[in-house]
Design an enzyme around this catalytic site. Sequence first.
Site: not given
Length: 322
Positions: A25, A153, A223, A262, A264, A278, A280, A284
């Site tokens: 990443e 990602s 992205y 974050r 999800d 998941e 994070n 990002g």
Amino acid sequence: MNTTSNIDVKSFGKVGVLFGGRSAEREVSLMSGSGVLAALRSRGVDAHPFDPGQRSLAELAAEKFDRVFVALHGRFGEDGSMQGALEQLGIPYTGSGVMACALGMDKVYTKLIWLMKGLPTPKYAVLDGASDLDLVAAELGLPLIVKPPHEGSTIGITKVGEASAFRAAYDIAAGLDDSVMAEEFITGREFTVAVLGQGASARALPVVEIVAPAGNYDYQNKYFTDDTRYFCPAVLDPATSAEMERIALAAYRAIGCEGWGRVDVLLRASDNKQFLLEVNTSPGMTGHSLVPMAARAVGLAYEDLCVEILASASLKMSKGRG
């Protein structure tokens, strides 16, 4: 909502922004870190770039940073390894500590903890070269998702619609990781919940719904294209939104996350049941990223978000010691 107006940015001292690194990443991290660096400088922070993919830990120590903003994604930056090095060097850093980062980076252990806490997550199986893929497909149902559990990602993820495609999907994931996870595919809507803070004081930002082309929220659509649509705040009834924020906060706290992160979440179409996907621990911070989007929805500008996160930097493992 500007919560940073009373923060004395000069008290931060010399600040390092860690980005780039050596993971798959790296490209995304370079974008995140460049944005964070510019944002902090625009607010008067004495911020300097540092790429651990090109410079050594000895050089990091020699910089004598007073604190660092970790904008690394994936292995060697989001998995606890860099956090452990920063603890050793005595440099306060943003985000979660060693254990939470290591757990959050491992999707299998994340699920184990969530299930132990009674939190909902899709059914899964851990695979190796000897696994009976036909049996796994029968147990989880088709379609299913195959992924390397230590990547982020959406790297290495394949949606398997037919049993005959399972082996090829396994091989892709196995080429990136030493273990492979197969996961029940949930048909429905995809959301994410950004969280700031820690423990009982952690707060959820408005829920974001992600609507990707053909439901494919892959690396490219995350992205590099403008085809994915985002809705923030998500269009949900108040009870569903409140429940999504509740389980996201519970998931964040269960892993021991700090500072920011974050979570999800999937909302199944057939019965509106929610499933945690998941967490994070170093999300990002690019122009397409979701934490800044959620912050803007409550009036928190990107620059002020970066300052708030930086203000939360600490040494985690030293807490409670005399």
